[in-house]
Write an enzyme that holds these catalytic residues in place. Structure first.
Site, PDB file in Angstrom:
ATOM      1  N   ARG A  65       1.434   2.642   2.801  1.00 21.65           N
ATOM      2  CA  ARG A  65       0.913   1.199   3.241  1.00 21.65           C
ATOM      3  C   ARG A  65       2.226   0.466   4.001  1.00 21.65           C
ATOM      4  O   ARG A  65       2.138  -0.315   4.922  1.00 21.65           O
ATOM      5  CB  ARG A  65       0.803   0.125   2.220  1.00 21.65           C
ATOM      6  CG  ARG A  65       0.316  -1.224   2.392  1.00 21.65           C
ATOM      7  CD  ARG A  65      -0.158  -1.872   0.825  1.00 21.65           C
ATOM      8  NE  ARG A  65      -0.509  -3.128   1.340  1.00 21.65           N
ATOM      9  CZ  ARG A  65      -0.494  -4.196   0.680  1.00 21.65           C
ATOM     10  NH1 ARG A  65       0.212  -4.135  -0.527  1.00 21.65           N
ATOM     11  NH2 ARG A  65      -0.718  -5.412   1.095  1.00 21.65           N
ATOM     12  N   HIS A  69       2.918  -2.150   7.390  1.00 17.31           N
ATOM     13  CA  HIS A  69       3.458  -3.457   7.213  1.00 17.31           C
ATOM     14  C   HIS A  69       4.999  -3.336   8.117  1.00 17.31           C
ATOM     15  O   HIS A  69       5.382  -4.542   8.606  1.00 17.31           O
ATOM     16  CB  HIS A  69       3.710  -3.851   5.568  1.00 17.31           C
ATOM     17  CG  HIS A  69       2.441  -4.290   5.085  1.00 17.31           C
ATOM     18  ND1 HIS A  69       2.151  -5.607   4.554  1.00 17.31           N
ATOM     19  CD2 HIS A  69       1.543  -3.693   4.915  1.00 17.31           C
ATOM     20  CE1 HIS A  69       1.189  -5.645   3.975  1.00 17.31           C
ATOM     21  NE2 HIS A  69       0.687  -4.474   4.361  1.00 17.31           N
ATOM     22  N   ASP A  70       5.343  -2.439   8.148  1.00 26.31           N
ATOM     23  CA  ASP A  70       6.639  -2.134   9.138  1.00 26.31           C
ATOM     24  C   ASP A  70       6.320  -2.048  10.591  1.00 26.31           C
ATOM     25  O   ASP A  70       6.734  -2.966  11.304  1.00 26.31           O
ATOM     26  CB  ASP A  70       7.483  -0.801   8.668  1.00 26.31           C
ATOM     27  CG  ASP A  70       8.692  -0.845   9.291  1.00 26.31           C
ATOM     28  OD1 ASP A  70       9.310  -1.920   9.525  1.00 26.31           O
ATOM     29  OD2 ASP A  70       9.240   0.588   9.864  1.00 26.31           O
ATOM     30  N   ASP A  77      10.365  -0.330  12.756  1.00 26.05           N
ATOM     31  CA  ASP A  77      11.812  -0.213  12.806  1.00 26.05           C
ATOM     32  C   ASP A  77      12.609  -0.369  11.420  1.00 26.05           C
ATOM     33  O   ASP A  77      13.826  -0.702  11.637  1.00 26.05           O
ATOM     34  CB  ASP A  77      12.413  -1.338  13.848  1.00 26.05           C
ATOM     35  CG  ASP A  77      11.988  -2.775  13.360  1.00 26.05           C
ATOM     36  OD1 ASP A  77      11.364  -2.727  12.347  1.00 26.05           O
ATOM     37  OD2 ASP A  77      12.163  -4.079  13.772  1.00 26.05           O
ATOM     38  N   ASN A  97       3.610  -9.508   1.364  1.00 25.67           N
ATOM     39  CA  ASN A  97       4.271  -8.364   0.867  1.00 25.67           C
ATOM     40  C   ASN A  97       4.904  -8.528  -0.597  1.00 25.67           C
ATOM     41  O   ASN A  97       4.763  -7.656  -1.290  1.00 25.67           O
ATOM     42  CB  ASN A  97       5.544  -8.011   1.773  1.00 25.67           C
ATOM     43  CG  ASN A  97       5.161  -7.711   3.108  1.00 25.67           C
ATOM     44  OD1 ASN A  97       3.808  -7.336   3.532  1.00 25.67           O
ATOM     45  ND2 ASN A  97       6.069  -7.741   3.995  1.00 25.67           N
ATOM     46  N   HIS A 196      -7.339   2.867   2.896  1.00 23.36           N
ATOM     47  CA  HIS A 196      -7.692   2.174   1.612  1.00 23.36           C
ATOM     48  C   HIS A 196      -8.451   3.081   0.834  1.00 23.36           C
ATOM     49  O   HIS A 196      -8.944   2.883  -0.290  1.00 23.36           O
ATOM     50  CB  HIS A 196      -8.420   0.788   1.730  1.00 23.36           C
ATOM     51  CG  HIS A 196      -7.568  -0.328   2.448  1.00 23.36           C
ATOM     52  ND1 HIS A 196      -7.936  -1.585   2.665  1.00 23.36           N
ATOM     53  CD2 HIS A 196      -6.190  -0.459   2.500  1.00 23.36           C
ATOM     54  CE1 HIS A 196      -6.966  -2.003   3.129  1.00 23.36           C
ATOM     55  NE2 HIS A 196      -6.172  -1.704   3.134  1.00 23.36           N
ATOM     56  N   THR A 250     -12.482   6.868  -5.436  1.00 19.43           N
ATOM     57  CA  THR A 250     -11.549   8.131  -5.599  1.00 19.43           C
ATOM     58  C   THR A 250     -10.327   7.887  -4.994  1.00 19.43           C
ATOM     59  O   THR A 250      -9.893   8.258  -4.104  1.00 19.43           O
ATOM     60  CB  THR A 250     -11.940   9.346  -4.895  1.00 19.43           C
ATOM     61  OG1 THR A 250     -12.156   9.067  -3.242  1.00 19.43           O
ATOM     62  CG2 THR A 250     -13.444   9.810  -5.457  1.00 19.43           C
TER      63      THR A 250
HETATM   64  C1  HEM Z   1      -6.972  -4.018   8.706  1.00 20.73           C
HETATM   65  C2  HEM Z   1      -6.457  -4.947   7.859  1.00 20.73           C
HETATM   66  C3  HEM Z   1      -5.782  -4.812   6.577  1.00 20.73           C
HETATM   67  C4  HEM Z   1      -5.619  -5.663   5.472  1.00 20.73           C
HETATM   68  C5  HEM Z   1      -6.329  -7.028   5.679  1.00 20.73           C
HETATM   69  C6  HEM Z   1      -5.329  -5.039   4.470  1.00 20.73           C
HETATM   70  C7  HEM Z   1      -4.815  -5.551   3.201  1.00 20.73           C
HETATM   71  C8  HEM Z   1      -4.548  -4.991   2.062  1.00 20.73           C
HETATM   72  C9  HEM Z   1      -4.464  -5.694   0.707  1.00 20.73           C
HETATM   73  C10 HEM Z   1      -4.811  -7.212   0.410  1.00 20.73           C
HETATM   74  C11 HEM Z   1      -4.015  -4.599  -0.236  1.00 20.73           C
HETATM   75  C12 HEM Z   1      -4.089  -4.857  -1.777  1.00 20.73           C
HETATM   76  C13 HEM Z   1      -2.617  -5.637  -1.898  1.00 20.73           C
HETATM   77  C14 HEM Z   1      -2.810  -6.414  -3.087  1.00 20.73           C
HETATM   78  O1  HEM Z   1      -3.776  -6.929  -3.796  1.00 20.73           O
HETATM   79  O2  HEM Z   1      -1.428  -6.432  -3.557  1.00 20.73           O
HETATM   80  C15 HEM Z   1      -4.253  -3.514   0.775  1.00 20.73           C
HETATM   81  C16 HEM Z   1      -3.522  -2.091  -0.027  1.00 20.73           C
HETATM   82  C17 HEM Z   1      -3.278  -1.126   0.848  1.00 20.73           C
HETATM   83  N1  HEM Z   1      -3.055  -0.990   2.113  1.00 20.73           N
HETATM   84 FE1  HEM Z   1      -4.005  -2.204   3.341  1.00 20.73          FE
HETATM   85  N2  HEM Z   1      -4.687  -3.663   4.975  1.00 20.73           N
HETATM   86  C18 HEM Z   1      -4.954  -3.478   5.933  1.00 20.73           C
HETATM   87  C19 HEM Z   1      -4.786  -2.196   6.987  1.00 20.73           C
HETATM   88  C20 HEM Z   1      -4.156  -1.335   6.152  1.00 20.73           C
HETATM   89  C21 HEM Z   1      -3.511  -0.077   7.077  1.00 20.73           C
HETATM   90  C22 HEM Z   1      -3.989  -0.153   8.536  1.00 20.73           C
HETATM   91  C23 HEM Z   1      -2.923   0.553   6.120  1.00 20.73           C
HETATM   92  C24 HEM Z   1      -2.213   1.915   6.526  1.00 20.73           C
HETATM   93  C25 HEM Z   1      -2.400   2.586   7.556  1.00 20.73           C
HETATM   94  C26 HEM Z   1      -3.002   0.190   4.983  1.00 20.73           C
HETATM   95  C27 HEM Z   1      -2.783   0.823   3.721  1.00 20.73           C
HETATM   96  C28 HEM Z   1      -2.901   0.197   2.413  1.00 20.73           C
HETATM   97  C29 HEM Z   1      -2.694   1.007   1.199  1.00 20.73           C
HETATM   98  C30 HEM Z   1      -2.342   2.441   1.202  1.00 20.73           C
HETATM   99  C31 HEM Z   1      -2.885   0.210   0.131  1.00 20.73           C
HETATM  100  C32 HEM Z   1      -2.760   0.486  -1.236  1.00 20.73           C
HETATM  101  C33 HEM Z   1      -1.216   0.422  -1.707  1.00 20.73           C
HETATM  102  C34 HEM Z   1      -1.043   0.601  -3.110  1.00 20.73           C
HETATM  103  O3  HEM Z   1      -1.744   1.169  -3.889  1.00 20.73           O
HETATM  104  O4  HEM Z   1       0.111  -0.116  -3.659  1.00 20.73           O
HETATM  105  N3  HEM Z   1      -3.811  -0.959   4.915  1.00 20.73           N
HETATM  106  N4  HEM Z   1      -4.283  -3.594   2.177  1.00 20.73           N
END
Ligand code: HEM
Ligand SMILES: *[C@@H]1O[C@H](CO)[C@@H](O)[C@H](O)[C@H]1NC(C)=O
Ligand SMILES: *[C@@H]1O[C@H](CO)[C@@H](O)[C@H](O)[C@H]1NC(C)=O
Ligand SMILES: *[C@@H]1O[C@H](CO)[C@@H](O)[C@H](O)[C@H]1NC(C)=O
Ligand SMILES: *[C@@H]1O[C@H](CO)[C@@H](O)[C@H](O)[C@H]1NC(C)=O
Length: 342
Positions: A65, A69-70, A77, A97, A196, A250
């Site tokens: 993730r 965010h970077d 960077d 974050n 996700h 999963t």
């Molecule tokens: C399209 C828009 C996106 C939104 C709105 C979004 C939002 C979020 C949110 C809200 C969470 C959960 C955070 C929490 O509840 O603390 C999450 C988790 C995650 N996001 Fe996204 N995300 C997006 C795109 C992406 C992209 C592009 C990636 C990577 C290429 C990504 C990778 C992840 C991963 C792997 C997690 C799980 C992290 C963990 O278990 O620690 N997300 N995302």
């Protein structure tokens, strides 16, 4: 006199300044960038990520993730990794974050391992890119060649992160617009959201859709009823916002289950589920739910394109991912030992 000679030389000086500026500000990225300066770089990163995921399987998702965010905030960077200082509020504090991004310490571990084999050679920005690829590959997803050669930023901006990073409430059309600002297509958006397929999210990120979608006082009607019951139980109204749930069925396997879940109304985040409810993105969700290879291909394309984002600002190879080199002396101080971010 020098001033006498300056005018005719000015164009040349400007040209040289331009070449130097572009060379330092925007290095060309390429595969195998460290093959001579640090041949063990990629295998070292893979080894540390593998160990981290054995220790805690979720750390793969958390590290992956970090790339999103970077890269979205002023390019890939490593700005995300900078701890805040008395005169700089960093990205770690921003709304999307704080209390959410994790496994910064895994990046530190990778950096330490790399500093011991090739000191001062591999950037933290490149570590994020390699580690993300490794996390996906080690979770059963695709493996791919990454372009490297990024520099680390000198600063970070909480405000930029706040302004850019999308909320879990975002809908598909908002996200299409956001991604298009980075030249990322609708297909890239859907494929990258497939990240996700691994990891977890907090109740904080979904309670509004369980109890008050769009201020309606009602739940989001697109959530499949049995799944909603499960989420209601996990995240009761007024409960602990830090409790986490799986982003798909999963959560440790990088596969196309995420898209199958969306088709069945079982997306965790609002931003996930609207990819299926909105017509502009539904076709790709259906396609990826039926064809995992197609998802993997599109995901790799998207990750490479996202990894190409660069700020054009000057950079450096940080010695420590949390601190700009000019502030390294502070590392030895108590402030560093009591670092506040895990
Ligand atoms: C399209 C828009 C996106 C939104 C709105 C979004 C939002 C979020 C949110 C809200 C969470 C959960 C955070 C929490 O509840 O603390 C999450 C988790 C995650 N996001 Fe996204 N995300 C997006 C795109 C992406 C992209 C592009 C990636 C990577 C290429 C990504 C990778 C992840 C991963 C792997 C997690 C799980 C992290 C963990 O278990 O620690 N997300 N995302
Ligand atoms: C999507 O979100 C944007 C921004 O929040 C909002 O203005 C728009 O009305 C939403 N679109 C739909 C169809 O809900
Ligand atoms: C997107 O592409 C256009 C045209 O090629 C280019 O001018 C622009 O800088 C790109 N934007 C980003 C954020 O890469
Ligand atoms: C639901 O959201 C709306 C608008 O944000 C707010 O006015 C209302 O008080 C909320 N209702 C509940 C029950 O929280
Ligand atoms: C989650 O935990 C953090 C740190 O313990 C706390 O500061 C924060 O308020 C909690 N967040 C929610 C949404 O409960």
């Amino acid at each position: 006199m020098l001033s006498h000679h300056l005018p005719p030389m000015l164009p040349l000086l400007l040209f040289i300044a331009h070449v130097i500026a572009t060379a330092t500000a925007e290095p060309p990225l390429r595969p195998g960038y460290y093959s001579e300066s640090c041949p063990q770089a990629e295998s070292t990163v893979r080894k540390v990520i593998k160990q981290a995921m054995i220790r805690e399987p979720r750390s793969g998702a958390s590290v992956m993730r970090l790339q999103f965010h970077d890269c979205f905030v002023n390019g890939c960077d490593g700005s995300l990794l900078l701890d805040d200082t008395p005169d700089m509020l960093g990205e770690k504090l921003s709304l999307s974050n704080i209390n959410s991004l994790r496994s910064y310490e895994v990046v530190d571990e990778v950096k330490e391992a790399l500093e011991s084999v090739c000191p001062g050679v591999v950037s933290c920005a490149d570590i994020i890119i390699m580690a993300s690829r490794d996390a996906v590959a080690l979770s059963g997803g695709p493996n791919w060649e990454v372009k490297l050669g990024r520099l680390d930023s000198l600063t970070a901006s909480q405000e930029d992160a706040d302004n850019i990073m999308p909320s879990p409430r975002a809908n598909s059309s908002y996200l299409i617009d956001l991604f298009s600002k980075y030249n990322l297509s609708v297909k890239d958006l859907v494929a990258l959201s497939g990240s996700h397929s691994i990891g977890k999210g907090r109740c904080f990120s979904i309670v509004f859709r369980l109890y008050n979608q769009s201020g309606s006082g009602r739940p989001d009607p697109t959530i499949e009823p049995k799944f909603r019951k499960k989420l209601d139980k996990l995240c009761p109204l007024g409960g602990d916002g830090n409790v986490t749930g799986d982003l798909d069925a999963t959560p440790q396997v990088f596969d196309n289950q995420y898209f199958k879940d969306l088709v069945n109304g079982r997306g965790f985040l609002n931003s996930d589920q609207t990819l299926f409810t909105f017509e502009q993105t539904r076709g790709y969700v259906k396609q990826f739910s039926a064809d995992q290879e197609e998802f993997f291909k599109a995901f790799v394309d998207g990750m490479v394109r996202m990894g190409d984002l660069q700020s054009g600002r000057p950079g450096e190879i940080r010695k420590n991912c949390r601190v700009a080199n000019s502030r390294q002396p502070e590392l030895m101080s108590d402030a560093w030992r009591k670092r506040k971010y895990m």
